[in-house]
Write a protein that holds these residues in place. Structure first.
Motif, PDB file in Angstrom:
ATOM      1  N   GLN A  75      -4.086   5.223  -3.296  1.00 41.68           N
ATOM      2  CA  GLN A  75      -3.507   4.778  -2.037  1.00 41.68           C
ATOM      3  C   GLN A  75      -4.443   5.094  -0.864  1.00 41.68           C
ATOM      4  OE1 GLN A  75      -0.282   7.003  -0.197  1.00 41.68           O
ATOM      5  NE2 GLN A  75       0.970   5.132  -0.163  1.00 41.68           N
TER       6      GLN A  75
ATOM      7  N   ILE B 190       0.843  -1.202   0.000  1.00 42.94           N
ATOM      8  CA  ILE B 190       0.000   0.000   0.000  1.00 42.94           C
ATOM      9  C   ILE B 190       0.880   1.255   0.000  1.00 42.94           C
ATOM     10  CG2 ILE B 190      -1.713   1.316   1.318  1.00 42.94           C
ATOM     11  CD1 ILE B 190      -2.822  -1.358   2.328  1.00 42.94           C
TER      12      ILE B 190
ATOM     13  N   LYS C  31      -2.416  -3.550  -8.144  1.00 41.12           N
ATOM     14  CA  LYS C  31      -2.186  -3.752  -6.702  1.00 41.12           C
ATOM     15  C   LYS C  31      -3.452  -3.445  -5.911  1.00 41.12           C
ATOM     16  CE  LYS C  31       2.676  -2.246  -6.398  1.00 41.12           C
ATOM     17  NZ  LYS C  31       3.441  -1.032  -6.087  1.00 41.12           N
ATOM     18  N   ALA C  32      -4.054  -2.297  -6.195  1.00 39.57           N
ATOM     19  CA  ALA C  32      -5.249  -1.894  -5.459  1.00 39.57           C
ATOM     20  C   ALA C  32      -6.372  -2.894  -5.670  1.00 39.57           C
ATOM     21  CB  ALA C  32      -5.684  -0.500  -5.902  1.00 39.57           C
TER      22      ALA C  32
ATOM     23  N   ARG D 125       0.287  -0.621 -12.694  1.00 44.51           N
ATOM     24  CA  ARG D 125       0.723  -1.311 -11.484  1.00 44.51           C
ATOM     25  C   ARG D 125      -0.097  -0.863 -10.259  1.00 44.51           C
ATOM     26  NH1 ARG D 125       5.796  -4.241 -10.568  1.00 44.51           N
ATOM     27  NH2 ARG D 125       6.499  -3.731 -12.673  1.00 44.51           N
ATOM     28  N   ASP D 126      -0.386   0.414 -10.158  1.00 44.20           N
ATOM     29  CA  ASP D 126      -1.160   0.897  -9.013  1.00 44.20           C
ATOM     30  C   ASP D 126      -2.558   0.282  -8.986  1.00 44.20           C
ATOM     31  OD1 ASP D 126       0.875   2.425  -8.036  1.00 44.20           O
ATOM     32  OD2 ASP D 126      -0.007   4.360  -8.564  1.00 44.20           O
TER      33      ASP D 126
ATOM     34  N   ILE E 165       2.073   2.272  -3.417  1.00 45.89           N
ATOM     35  CA  ILE E 165       1.154   2.748  -4.461  1.00 45.89           C
ATOM     36  C   ILE E 165       1.468   4.215  -4.721  1.00 45.89           C
ATOM     37  CG2 ILE E 165      -1.259   3.278  -4.982  1.00 45.89           C
ATOM     38  CD1 ILE E 165      -2.031   0.728  -3.477  1.00 45.89           C
TER      39      ILE E 165
END
Lengths: 318, 318, 318, 318, 318, 318
Positions: free
Chosen positions: B130, B121, B188-189, B184-185, B124
Motif C-alpha cells: 500500500q 489503495i 490491484k497494485a 488480490r493486493d 490494499i
C-alpha cells in the motif's frame, strides 16, 4: 601430472582433476548396479569417465565441482576417448592443489583485469559519473573477479565478465580517439555498467553458471543494472532526473538494441549506439577465438556456434 | 450554442469552440495572402475551418488550445463539411466558458475516478504494498486526474489513464473472485502501477498528447515505473530484494508480455499473467467502444483501427 | 489404497491404477528379455513403473488405458521415483473401481458443467441464435461431457472443454454488465460455439487426446465449427445470409485473432474482439492454475510452460 | 476516335470515353469555383482530365462509370499529359457505344472462357464432384462472366477471374499428364472452386472492384467457398463427411498455403499441394504479363509490382 | 534374393545388400563386447541389423557404402523389424552384383536423363547462351549423371538432380507455349544452370549426400553457379556486361526468390519469375510423390514432410 | 557570399549555389502560370526556393545539378525558411566557382583517402591477395575518388565510399593488434573489396545517387564484387579454387551477415565475422555523426534516422 588434452588411447595415468559433472547411474544388468558417470576437467579441456561398481560410500563421498586424485586408463568408446577409473579419492589440503588451477579462465589474471577496470574508473573525469560507477561495481566487487559473462553464449569462464569489460574498454578508447563526438566518460561508464548486474542475475561457481537467480528471471540483468544506478544516485544524493543519471540508465537499458533482444528502448545517444556495437563486436570475436582455441588444430572446422548464426568457423590455410 | 456534431451544410451559426489546431498558411495567389487553417472542436467532435485574409494582429491573437467565439457558415468541400469563419475572437472571462467543457473526456468524472482509485489503495491489506503504491501515485497525483492513457492508441482523452485503471480494477476484482490463486493486493497494485509513469513519459494538455518527453524516449514508461518502485522502497525503508518489491517490479516490467512490445521480461507470476491479459482486454474493448461512439450511427463500419489489426468494426443489426 | 502423489521411496504398497502408457521392451542382455515399461496414473498424478520378466501371457493381457491392481515397491532411479512391480492383474467388475476415478478432470463435475451450459442456452433470448447453438451442441452432446479442450496446451483433461466454456461464460457475463455495447446473446453463443467442433477434431478418451482426426487435420476445428453453423441454418430454415448467421460464423472464424494462429479473418464485431480476449485470458490463467496445482508446494518454480512464452511460474511468498 | 494511349501533347480531339473516376473540387480562388476532376479511360489506358467552371447542372449530370463524349485538348502538367475538357456530354443510345468497349478485359472473350469452364465441368468423371462444382458455379454464373480475380493484385480486369481459372486448368491438365498420382477430377474441381466465392467477396462493376462486401470482410472468400460446398452437399444429398466433400473443402481451405496468407490449414493432399503452386505460378506470371503490356515498349523497366516483392520487371534485349 | 521390402518376421534369408550405415558399438556387459550396428539397404528400402560378437578382423573388413552378402534372420524389436546377422562377407567381383542396383534412384535412367538434357542444350538457338550452358554443364558432366538434388529435402537420390532438371524443362516448355512473352532459350538455360554447382556444393556418393564441401559452405551453390557463368563468359570471350550474361546470372542468383531463402536478389525478368515458380512446383510435387512411394499403401497418412510445412500427405479414397 | 546555414528570415542576399533539384510547376490560378520549384544547396546545407513567373527561356536555361548565381530574399513559409528568388542566372567560367565547392563531402579530401587506401594495398604482404585487390580497385579507380557509400543510408556524400573504407581500415588495424588470430592481409582486403562494386551498382554524380543501375538491380553489389574477384583471379592466373580466392569471395558474400540483409552465406571465417561487425559499427557511428552535424546545435534531438531503428539521437548536456 598429465593434462587432459594430452591423454591418448591406452594411456595409464595418475593426476588431479575437477569433477565437473557427476551422476550416479545404473547398469542395465538385472538387478542393476550403480556406477559413477563423470566428466573430468582441467584448464586444458574435459573428458568423460566411468567409475564402475560404486559403493554406497563412494556415492556419498564425491560431488560435482570437487577436486579428486584419479588413477585411470584411457579407452576408446564410440570413436571418442573416455577414462576407465581404477582408483579415485578426494583431494585434501596436503595435496596442495587449487581449484582455480583446474578451470578454464580468461587469458588475463583476475587481479590484472580488476586492476585495469579500477584504473579506468579512477580516470573518469566527471565525479558524479565516477561515483555512480564505483557504487555499482562495489555491489559485486568480489564476484567481478571471477564471474563469467554468460552461461554458454560467450566469455563463459572464470573472469569472463571482467575480461569482456576490459577488451570493450580498449575498443571504446580507440573509438573515442577516432570519433570526437563520443563522450569518453559516458562510454567508459556504459561499458563497465552495461552487464554489471550479471553476477546477481546468474548463479555461478568457478566460472560455470549453474542457473539463473530468481531476480535474474523476474527482472533480468538490464533492469537490475538500471535500478542499481537509481539506487546509487539516491544514496549519493545525485538528482534522479539529472542528465547524467538519465544518460547512464539509457546506456544500460538500450545496449541490447532491440526489444526482442531484451532492450526496452533503442539506443538514442551517440555513446549508446557505440556501446551496442562494441558489445556485439567483442562478443562475436570472442566466440570465434574460443571456438578456435578449443577445437584441435587438425580440425578445419570448429563445431557450430549458436551465437554465430549456428555456423562453424573455418581455418583458411595456404 | 450549436454542437459540432449537429452542424449541417449551409448552417449559419455562432458558438464557442476550442482551437485544437491552428496553422498560418498562404494562398497560391501572387503575391500569396495569409489565412488561418484551423481545426475547431468541442466535446462532441471536430471540424476543419478557414479564416481568410488574416491580419497581422490575427496571427498574433490566436493560438492552439485556446477557446474562441466564432460566427461562421458551414460549406461542403471535397464532400466534407468545413466552416468558413466570418468573425472570430478569443473567449474572455466574462463569457463563462471552461476549457474542460470543450474536450473529449472519459465517461466518468475525474473526481469520481480518482476517488475510486484512492479507495482501492486504501483497501490494499498489505501495508508495504500500500505504501509503495501510494508513493508512486503521489508522484503524479495532479496529472492522474486528467492524463490520457496514450497518444492515439486507446483511452486517448481527458482522464483516459485513470478510466483505464478503474475498468481494469473492476475486471481484476471479478477475476480474483473466480480464480482464488490470484493475490488480490498484488493484482490491484499491479493494475495501478503498470502505467503509472505515463504522465512523465508523455507531454499532454487537456487529454491531448503533443509529444513524448526526453525521459519518456530514453527510458520508456515501463522502466520509469519500475524505478519509481525502487525509489519508493528506498524512501520507505523497504528492502529492495524483498519479495514484495520484486513482485511489483516484475508486474510492471512484464506487462507488455513480449520483448518486441517493450517488456524486457515475460510474465512469470500468476498476477503478471493476469495483468497482461486484463490490460489487453480492456484496451481492445475500449478501442471498439470509442470507434463505435465516434462513428455516426448511420455508418455500418467504423474507420480502420490500428490497434485492432487495422480492421474496422461492423455494427451487426437485425 | 495409496494415491500416487503420496508414494515415497521404499514404500511397499497395493492399489488400483490406470495404465496410462504401456510398451513392451527388451533388456540389453544377450539374448534380450521382455519387460513392460509402464506409466501408472491416478487422479493425483503419474509415476513410471517396470514389470520385469514379462511372460507371453502378460504381453497379451495388459493394454494402455486399462485399470490394473498392482503390488509394488517404490525405488529411486536417476533421482526420480519409479515403481518396481511385484504383481499385477487387470481390474475386474467385482473390484468396483471406475475409470473416471483415475483420471485428471475438471474441478467441477461434468454433469454440473453441462447443466450450466444448457442453462445458458435456455437463456439466449433470440430464438434463431438459440436454435443454432442447440443444433451444434447437439452434434457433440455426449462428447462435450468429457472432452478436453486441447491435447496438451490448456484444459487438457476430462471435461476440460466444458469447463473452459463455463469459465468463459462467467467472464463474458461480467463484461456484458460492464460494457453495454456487447450483445449478450451473440457473446454467449460465440463462447459456446467457438470450439464446438473440437470433439470431432481430436480423438480422445478419458480426457486424453491420442491424435487428431483426419477431418481435424484437413479442415481444422475453426472451419468445422463454422460449417456446422451453415448446416444448422439450412436444417432450421434460417437464411444463410442473415446477419445472425454471419455474426455467429464470424465469431467462430476470427476467434484465434491472427492468420498465423489459424483464423482466416480478424475480429471485426464487438463480440468477436471480446471473444478472442476472453478465450486468451481464460486459457492462460488456466495454464497458470494447472501448473501450480501439479507442481509440489515445495517447489518455488513450476516447469516451463509452452503457452506462457516457455517460462515457468514463480510462487512469490513473504 | 482517338485512343488514349495515342494522345500526344497539344492534340485537339473528340471521342467517347469512360468516366472512371469523377470528383467535384474547388479552385483555390477566393471565393473558390467548382471544377470536375476526372479520370478518362478506354481499353488502351487512362488519362487525368479537368473540366473547369462546372455548373450546377454539370455536377448532377455526370457520375463515375458513365460513358461521355468529350472535346478536349492535351496539355502537359508536371511532366505528365492531362486533358483540358472544352465540351462534355453523356453518351446516349444513338451514339452506339458500349461500356464493355471501354474497359480493360481478359484477352479471351467472356463467352469463350465460360464455354471452356463449362466444358471442363462436363468432363469431370465423378458425378458427385461434378454436381457440387456445378452447384457452386451456378451461384455466381452471371458474375463469373465478367468479375476480376482481385482488386489490384492480379487479373484485375473484366473477365479476369474466369481467365485465371482457364489458364490454371491448362496447367493442371498438363501436370496430370506428367504426374500420374494426381486425381484429375479433384484438381479440376479445386481449380474451379478455389476462388468461386470471390464474386460475393468483392463488389465489382465492369471488372473494377470498388470495395469488399460485408460477408467478404467478415468471412473471406476462402471460408465462403468452403461453405458453398457444404451447402451444395446438403442440397444434393451427399454426405458431409464423405471423402469427396472433405477433399474439395480441403482444396479450397488450404490453397493460400499458410495461415498468414489466409489459409486455416496447409495443403495435405497431392492435389492441394498442386493447386497452391499452380495458383501462385499463374498469378505471378500474369502480373509480369500485365506489367509488360501496360508499360510502354520504350521503357526498359516496368513500375514496381507489389505482388512480385515490390520489384519492377526488366526487358532484357540484345 | 529377397528384397528388403518383402522380408517378414522370422524369415531366414540370404542375399546381397548395401551397408548404408555401419558403426562399431559395445554392449552394456561388463566388460563390454563389440558388435556391428548396421543399416542394410537395397533399392526397395532399408532395415536395421545387428552383427553380435564382431571380431577385430570384422571391424576392419566392413565399411559404409560397401556391398555384402548376408545370411540372417528377421526379428521384431520394439515393434519394428530388424535383422540378426548370422553370417556376413564382402561381395567380390565374381558375385556379379553392382552397387547401382542397390540404391534408390530416379525413375528414369541416368543415361536417358543426360541424353534429354543434352538434347535441350543442342536446341538452344542462341549460340552464346548455348556455349555458356555447355561450358558449365561440362564442369560437372560426370557427376550430373548420378548426383541427388539435395541432402534430404527433395530428389535426394541417385540421378535426382538431372531428373529435377528434366521435369522442370518439360514444365518450362509447356509454359513457353502458353505465355509467349517468355524467352525459350533463357528459360531452358536458367533451368539447367540454376542448380548446376550443386555437385560441387555437396559431397555425395551413390545419390547419398554425406556432407557439404568447404566451398559449398563458404559460397553456396547459388554464388558458385553464378561464378561459373562468369568463368564461362571469360573463357568463351563473351562480354561480361552483355545482356545475355547478365540475364543468365540473374536467373541463377534470384531463383530462391527471397533473401532469407538464399537469393541475394529477387526475380526481375519474366524468365526469373517463371524459373522460381517452376522450381518450387516441381520440388514440392516430387516431395509428395516420394512420400507416397515410400509409405506403405496401407497407411492413410505419410510421415511429416519438412518441406511441406511439416505436414503429412493424406491418401483420399472412395 | 552567404552560406546557406547562415541565412536568416528577411535576409536579402546574393550568392552562388547548386541547383540540387528543379521542377517546373504551375500555380493554381486560372489559367495556371509556370514557376520554378527549386532546392538550392551548398556544402553547408540546403533550402527550398521559388522563382515565380518563369519564362519559356528560363525553363530551358536551368537544369538540376547546375551552378547558379542568385539574388533573393529569405521568407518564412509554414514555419520554415524559403527563398524568394528575385534574379537568377547560370554561373559561367569567369565566375571562378567549382561544383565541388558546393556539395557535401567527406571530412577528408578524396586525394588523401585514395592515397591512404593505396598505401594499405601496398602494405598487403601476400602478393596474390594484393594483386586481386589492385585489380578490383582498378576497375573503379576514377569513381572511388568521389562515390558515396549509399543512396541515403550512410556516407551518402562525395567521397563517402572511400571515407567509409579508410575508417574501417583504421578499426581493422586496431583489432588485428588486439586479436592475433585475425589475418591482417585478409581483413584489409575484405574491407577494401566488400563494397568495391558499389560504383557500378549505383548511378551517382557529385556524391548524390540518382538511381540504381540495371546490373545493380539484377545482381546487386555483393554478387558483382564477388564476381570481380573471379575475374581478377582468371586474368591474373590464380587458381579459382585456391583458399585465397575462396576466402576473399567469402568475405564479400557474407558481409551483410544474414540472408534477409542480402548475404547468401553467413560469416564463417574469423575475418568475415570481424568484417561484418566493423562495417556495422562504422556505418552506425557515421549515421550518428552525420545526423549531429546536420542538425542545428540548438536542437536537442536530431530527426529520426531509418538505419538507427528509426530513432533520433539526443544531445545529452550538463
Amino acid at each position: 601430472m598429465t593434462q587432459i588434452n594430452q591423454l591418448r588411447n591406452q594411456d595409464e595415468f595418475v593426476g588431479f582433476y575437477l569433477l565437473k559433472e557427476l551422476e550416479v547411474k545404473q547398469t542395465n544388468a538385472n538387478p542393476p548396479k550403480d556406477y559413477l558417470d563423470i566428466v573430468l576437467c582441467d584448464a586444458t579441456g574435459e573428458m568423460p569417465a566411468k567409475f564402475w561398481d560404486a559403493s554406497s560410500t563412494d556415492k556419498e563421498t564425491f560431488f560435482p565441482m570437487g577436486l579428486v586424485k584419479v588413477r585411470g586408463i584411457v579407452q576408446t568408446y564410440r570413436e571418442k576417448l573416455q577414462v576407465k577409473i581404477m582408483q579415485i579419492r578426494p583431494a585434501n589440503p596436503e595435496d596442495g592443489v587449487r581449484l582455480t588451477d583446474f578451470i578454464r579462465s580468461a587469458p588475463i589474471s583476475s587481479e590484472a583485469l580488476i586492476h585495469t577496470i579500477q584504473g579506468v574508473i579512477n580516470d573518469i573525469a566527471d565525479e558524479e559519473i565516477q561515483a555512480i560507477v564505483r557504487y555499482c561495481v562495489g555491489k559485486v566487487e568480489e564476484k567481478l573477479a571471477h564471474y563469467p559473462a554468460a552461461k554458454t553464449h560467450h566469455h563463459a569462464y572464470f573472469g569472463g565478465l571482467a575480461y569482456h569489460m576490459v577488451r570493450m574498454l580498449e575498443i571504446g578508447d580507440f573509438l573515442c580517439g577516432q570519433r570526437l563526438f563520443l563522450n569518453r566518460d559516458l562510454l567508459k561508464a556504459g561499458i563497465i555498467l552495461h552487464d554489471i548486474a550479471k553476477p546477481e542475475e546468474m548463479v555461478a561457481e568457478l566460472g560455470i553458471v549453474s542457473e539463473y537467480s530468481t531476480p535474474g528471471k523476474l527482472l533480468g540483468h538490464i533492469s537490475m543494472s538500471s535500478q542499481w544506478i537509481t539506487e546509487a544516485a539516491i544514496r549519493l544524493g545525485i538528482a534522479l532526473d539529472s542528465p547524467k543519471v538519465l544518460g547512464l540508465q539509457h546506456l544500460v537499458l538500450s545496449h541490447h538494441n532491440l526489444g526482442e533482444w531484451g532492450s526496452p528502448v533503442q539506443p538514442q545517444t551517440p555513446e549508446a549506439v557505440a556501446l551496442h556495437h562494441i558489445d556485439a563486436l567483442d562478443a562475436k570475436l570472442q566466440m570465434v577465438e574460443d571456438a578456435l582455441a578449443t577445437t584441435p588444430e587438425s580440425e578445419a572446422w570448429t563445431p557450430l556456434i549458436r551465437g554465430l548464426e549456428n555456423k562453424g568457423i573455418y581455418r583458411l590455410k595456404w
